[in-house]
Each structure stands twice: as structure tokens, then as C-alpha cells.
Design a protein around this motif. Structure first.
Motif, PDB file in Angstrom:
ATOM      1  N   ALA A 105       3.530  13.264  -3.971  1.00  0.00           N
ATOM      2  CA  ALA A 105       3.376  12.062  -4.804  1.00  0.00           C
ATOM      3  C   ALA A 105       3.651  12.369  -6.271  1.00  0.00           C
ATOM      4  O   ALA A 105       4.118  11.506  -7.015  1.00  0.00           O
ATOM      5  N   SER A 106       3.379  13.600  -6.695  1.00  0.00           N
ATOM      6  CA  SER A 106       3.624  13.957  -8.094  1.00  0.00           C
ATOM      7  C   SER A 106       5.114  13.938  -8.434  1.00  0.00           C
ATOM      8  O   SER A 106       5.477  13.787  -9.605  1.00  0.00           O
ATOM      9  N   GLU A 107       5.987  14.101  -7.413  1.00  0.00           N
ATOM     10  CA  GLU A 107       7.426  13.977  -7.626  1.00  0.00           C
ATOM     11  C   GLU A 107       7.851  12.520  -7.582  1.00  0.00           C
ATOM     12  O   GLU A 107       8.676  12.077  -8.383  1.00  0.00           O
ATOM     13  N   VAL A 108       7.287  11.777  -6.648  1.00  0.00           N
ATOM     14  CA  VAL A 108       7.667  10.372  -6.479  1.00  0.00           C
ATOM     15  C   VAL A 108       7.371   9.585  -7.750  1.00  0.00           C
ATOM     16  O   VAL A 108       8.184   8.798  -8.229  1.00  0.00           O
ATOM     17  N   TRP A 109       6.195   9.799  -8.305  1.00  0.00           N
ATOM     18  CA  TRP A 109       5.797   9.070  -9.508  1.00  0.00           C
ATOM     19  C   TRP A 109       5.598  10.020 -10.682  1.00  0.00           C
ATOM     20  O   TRP A 109       4.632   9.939 -11.416  1.00  0.00           O
ATOM     21  N   MET A 166       0.838  -1.202   0.000  1.00  0.00           N
ATOM     22  CA  MET A 166       0.000   0.000   0.000  1.00  0.00           C
ATOM     23  C   MET A 166       0.873   1.252   0.000  1.00  0.00           C
ATOM     24  O   MET A 166       1.978   1.256   0.549  1.00  0.00           O
ATOM     25  N   TRP A 167       0.347   2.294  -0.638  1.00  0.00           N
ATOM     26  CA  TRP A 167       0.901   3.624  -0.423  1.00  0.00           C
ATOM     27  C   TRP A 167      -0.259   4.596  -0.291  1.00  0.00           C
ATOM     28  O   TRP A 167      -1.383   4.298  -0.689  1.00  0.00           O
ATOM     29  N   MET A 168       0.008   5.742   0.301  1.00  0.00           N
ATOM     30  CA  MET A 168      -1.048   6.726   0.480  1.00  0.00           C
ATOM     31  C   MET A 168      -0.501   8.125   0.261  1.00  0.00           C
ATOM     32  O   MET A 168       0.713   8.370   0.336  1.00  0.00           O
ATOM     33  N   ALA A 169      -1.417   9.025  -0.070  1.00  0.00           N
ATOM     34  CA  ALA A 169      -1.077  10.434  -0.252  1.00  0.00           C
ATOM     35  C   ALA A 169      -2.065  11.250   0.561  1.00  0.00           C
ATOM     36  O   ALA A 169      -3.262  10.939   0.612  1.00  0.00           O
ATOM     37  N   TRP A 170      -1.571  12.318   1.193  1.00  0.00           N
ATOM     38  CA  TRP A 170      -2.427  13.109   2.097  1.00  0.00           C
ATOM     39  C   TRP A 170      -2.075  14.581   1.990  1.00  0.00           C
ATOM     40  O   TRP A 170      -0.894  14.953   1.913  1.00  0.00           O
ATOM     41  N   GLY A 171      -3.105  15.414   1.991  1.00  0.00           N
ATOM     42  CA  GLY A 171      -2.908  16.851   2.095  1.00  0.00           C
ATOM     43  C   GLY A 171      -2.773  17.567   0.766  1.00  0.00           C
ATOM     44  O   GLY A 171      -2.892  16.962  -0.311  1.00  0.00           O
ATOM     45  N   PRO A 172      -2.505  18.873   0.827  1.00  0.00           N
ATOM     46  CA  PRO A 172      -2.517  19.710  -0.379  1.00  0.00           C
ATOM     47  C   PRO A 172      -1.470  19.304  -1.406  1.00  0.00           C
ATOM     48  O   PRO A 172      -1.660  19.537  -2.602  1.00  0.00           O
ATOM     49  N   GLU A 173      -0.350  18.732  -0.969  1.00  0.00           N
ATOM     50  CA  GLU A 173       0.681  18.295  -1.907  1.00  0.00           C
ATOM     51  C   GLU A 173       0.670  16.783  -2.103  1.00  0.00           C
ATOM     52  O   GLU A 173       1.570  16.225  -2.715  1.00  0.00           O
ATOM     53  N   LEU A 174      -0.365  16.131  -1.553  1.00  0.00           N
ATOM     54  CA  LEU A 174      -0.466  14.665  -1.656  1.00  0.00           C
ATOM     55  C   LEU A 174       0.838  14.017  -1.210  1.00  0.00           C
ATOM     56  O   LEU A 174       1.508  13.283  -1.937  1.00  0.00           O
ATOM     57  N   THR A 175       1.190  14.306   0.043  1.00  0.00           N
ATOM     58  CA  THR A 175       2.437  13.817   0.618  1.00  0.00           C
ATOM     59  C   THR A 175       2.450  12.295   0.658  1.00  0.00           C
ATOM     60  O   THR A 175       1.481  11.655   1.053  1.00  0.00           O
ATOM     61  N   PHE A 176       3.586  11.725   0.277  1.00  0.00           N
ATOM     62  CA  PHE A 176       3.714  10.289   0.049  1.00  0.00           C
ATOM     63  C   PHE A 176       4.090   9.517   1.317  1.00  0.00           C
ATOM     64  O   PHE A 176       5.016   9.885   2.039  1.00  0.00           O
ATOM     65  N   PHE A 177       3.371   8.403   1.547  1.00  0.00           N
ATOM     66  CA  PHE A 177       3.698   7.409   2.574  1.00  0.00           C
ATOM     67  C   PHE A 177       3.633   6.023   1.908  1.00  0.00           C
ATOM     68  O   PHE A 177       2.893   5.824   0.938  1.00  0.00           O
ATOM     69  N   CYS A 178       4.353   5.057   2.457  1.00  0.00           N
ATOM     70  CA  CYS A 178       4.195   3.676   1.989  1.00  0.00           C
ATOM     71  C   CYS A 178       4.533   2.722   3.123  1.00  0.00           C
ATOM     72  O   CYS A 178       5.092   3.128   4.151  1.00  0.00           O
ATOM     73  N   ASN A 179       4.202   1.448   2.939  1.00  0.00           N
ATOM     74  CA  ASN A 179       4.561   0.443   3.936  1.00  0.00           C
ATOM     75  C   ASN A 179       5.679  -0.445   3.415  1.00  0.00           C
ATOM     76  O   ASN A 179       6.177  -0.294   2.289  1.00  0.00           O
TER      77      ASN A 179
END
Length: 357
Positions: free
Chosen positions: A84-88, A51-64
Motif C-alpha cells: 500500500a505504501s507504493e500504491v499511495w 473499499m480497499w484493504m491492506a494485509w500483512g507485513p507489507e500491507l498488501t493492497f486489495f480493492c473492490n
């Protein structure tokens, strides 16, 4: 580091998440996060499914940990806490609109075996993923992020594609045919898989000279497809004399005459080709197969084995055709000898029956 806190559900990824300078992100320090974000991160990290998730105005990236292991590759731990737009960035034209739809409608998305060119291994890589984007809501119930549950299908999709090619190569139950018929039949099957085999060249040896017998995906007029490869030409295009030990040779296509190569089903041409001898049992090779390689997949053991199996099938069919033709010639020679013997003894018999005058 003051402790894992909210990140303690996953010791492996938790330490790296705790090391992120969250104060410099739009989310701020973890101590200021809403309960909904704490809950989402806890669910993410405690799951053994990728799983990964994005949160907030910049869709900040988290993953497990599972997502790190299966998908993220070299981007870990750099990706943690970034937009997330930078990560992917390389697939954002696919991911961005889907996430925007989730945030706007509050409804989940679904994609099955979607082709994505991920740059997680140092190059654009052909990958396939089945995933769903689901909305994540803040304490007021407003969608402010998304959770992606994903299963990678790359090995399955590519494995099935290669297996289909090998199956179709051996699917014709017809009688043994001539070499050209066999090469034409094999070519029709190889033409259907221009992802793994953007183009191929089949050369057969004749008195030490390699002669082009068949092509797929490339014009015979192309400089990379010379009609003849003399055995002692130092400038020969393909290393035909390097196949004496029966081993494949990897060729980099970064020089003339490999400009303007066809790309198969891809946007860019291949960067390498594998030259595989067409082995026959107990004898020198009949020739060799040049297989251009998919630039978006590594030449791992599975890919190499696939190409060698393709070459093995072509070699076996050519050997069968030549054996059959040799048997036919021998049968014709025996038949001609039998006719000559019959004629001879008929003449002798006639002489014995006809009284001399």
C-alpha cells in the motif's frame, strides 16, 4: 488461471486479483491464506460501497470494483497485490501514520473531507475523502491489516466552494456604483477563493486599447500584469484581440513573462489561465478577465462554467455601472438644458415687462 476461488465474489475485479502472482508476495498463494484473510477479501469484494484493504507485513493492497471506479483511476490493475505504501506513495505521510495507529491500538480512525493530492489521473489532483480505517485481525485476533471504507467528497467540496464565490459576488444589494467600486467589491470576493482563482486580472477596453483595471492575488508590478495592452502589439502578454467571437482563450503559462507567478493558496503556481471576454448584450466586449487556474484540478465543463459565470457577473456589473453613469450624464445634461431654458425665458419675460426708454 485456475479459477476465481476466493475472488469470485466480484467478477470484475476478481479476475484481475486472480491474475496476480501472489506467490511472489509476502502473502503467498491464496490456498495458503488464513481463513480470516479469505473472509476479509470476501467482504471487501461483495460490498458495493468503495473499499480497499491492506494485509500483512507489507500491507498488501486489495480493492473492490466501487473503489476502482471512484478512486483508483489509472493505478488499476497495477496496484493489486502491491504494498500500500507504493500504491499511495504520494499521500503516505497521511495514510501511513493512520494505518500504524490502527495496527498498534486496534481502534478505528475517522477523517471527514480530508484533502489528499492523489496521482491517479497522471498529475497531482486536489481531492477530498471521508473515510475510516478499521483493524483486520488474523485467526488469533491480532491486528494484521486494515479495511478502509471511503466516500469521495471532491465534487461536493469544490462545488460548494465555487457556489459560495458566485453567491458572494451577487450578494451586495447596494445601489449601482462606479466601475472602480464594483471592481473593488468583486475583487474582495475573488480574493477569498485563491484555490480556484489563484490570481485574476481585469482589463477594460478604451479606444481599442486594453487597460488594467483590477487585480487579485498578483501585484500590478508583475510582468504578467502590464498596465496597457496595445491592440497591434505582436508581443502582447494576453490575447486580447482573440476574443472577438466572444469565446474564452486558454493560455499556457510556460514562458516569459509568466515566471514567478503567485500560487494562490497552493504550493506551486498555476500552469494555465483562461482569458474570458466581458460580454455586454448586443455589443463588443467591455474587456476581459484573466483567471489563473488551479493546477490541481482539470479544466472540465464545471470549472470552465464557473470561471465564465464569474466573468459574466463582472461584465454585467460594469455594464450596469456604465448605463447608470450614462443616465446620470443625460439627466445632468437635461437639467442644464432646463436651467438654460428657464434663464432664457426669464430674461425674455423680463424684457417684455420692462418698458424701453
Amino acid at each position: 488461471m485456475a479459477g476465481l476461488g476466493v475472488f469470485g465474489a466480484d467478477e470484475e475485479v476478481g479476475r484481475d486479483l486472480a491474475a496476480v502472482d501472489w506467490a511472489s508476495t509476502p502473502l503467498g498463494p491464496p490456498g495458503t491464506w488464513p481463513q480470516s484473510l479469505h473472509t476479509a477479501v470476501s467482504i471487501l469484494l461483495s460490498s458495493r460501497f468503495a473499499m480497499w484493504m491492506a494485509w500483512g507485513p507489507e500491507l498488501t493492497f486489495f480493492c473492490n470494483a466501487a473503489y476502482r471506479r471512484d478512486t483508483l483511476g489509472r493505478k488499476y490493475p497495477w496496484a493489486l497485490g502491491r504494498p500500500a505504501s507504493e500504491v499511495w506513495a504520494e499521500v503516505w505521510t497521511d495514510a501511513g501514520p493512520r494505518i500504524e495507529s490502527v495496527l498498534t491500538t486496534g481502534s478505528a480512525t475517522w477523517d471527514e473531507a480530508l484533502l489528499l493530492f492523489l496521482e491517479r489521473s497522471g498529475y497531482p489532483e486536489e481531492t477530498y475523502h471521508t473515510f475510516s480505517y478499521s483493524p483486520l485481525r488474523d485467526d488469533d485476533g491480532v491486528p494484521v491489516g486494515m479495511l478502509c471504507v471511503v466516500s469521495e467528497d471532491t465534487k461536493r467540496v469544490i462545488g460548494e466552494r465555487r457556489l459560495e464565490t458566485l453567491r458572494d459576488l451577487g450578494a451586495d444589494p447596494g445601489v449601482v456604483r462606479g466601475e472602480q467600486e464594483i471592481l473593488a467589491s468583486a475583487g474582495r470576493q475573488l480574493e477569498r477563493n485563491r484555490r480556484d482563482l489563484p490570481f485574476t486580472l481585469t482589463y477594460l477596453f478604451e479606444d481599442g486599447t486594453a487597460r488594467l483595471a483590477a487585480t487579485t492575488g498578483i501585484a500590478r508590478e508583475h510582468p504578467a500584469a502590464p498596465a496597457v495592452l496595445p491592440p497591434h502589439d505582436p508581443d502582447r502578454v494576453w490575447p486580447s484581440t482573440a476574443l472577438g467571437k466572444g469565446e474564452a482563450v486558454l493560455v499556457d503559462l510556460d514562458r516569459a513573462p509568466f515566471t514567478g507567478l503567485p500560487a494562490g493558496d497552493w504550493a506551486e503556481p498555476p500552469e494555465q489561465a483562461l482569458v474570458v471576454p466581458l460580454l455586454q448584450q448586443g455589443s463588443a466586449p467591455n474587456g476581459f478577465l484573466v483567471a489563473a487556474l488551479n493546477r490541481y484540478r482539470p479544466l472540465d465543463e464545471g470549472y470552465r462554467s464557473f470561471v465564465e459565470l464569474v466573468a459574466g457577473h463582472v461584465a454585467a456589473e460594469i455594464s450596469s455601472a456604465r448605463s447608470y453613469q450614462a443616465q446620470q450624464r443625460r439627466a445632468e445634461e437635461l437639467a442644464e438644458l432646463d436651467r438654460a431654458k428657464t434663464a432664457f425665458f426669464s430674461n425674455v419675460s423680463h424684457e417684455f415687462r420692462t418698458p424701453s426708454r
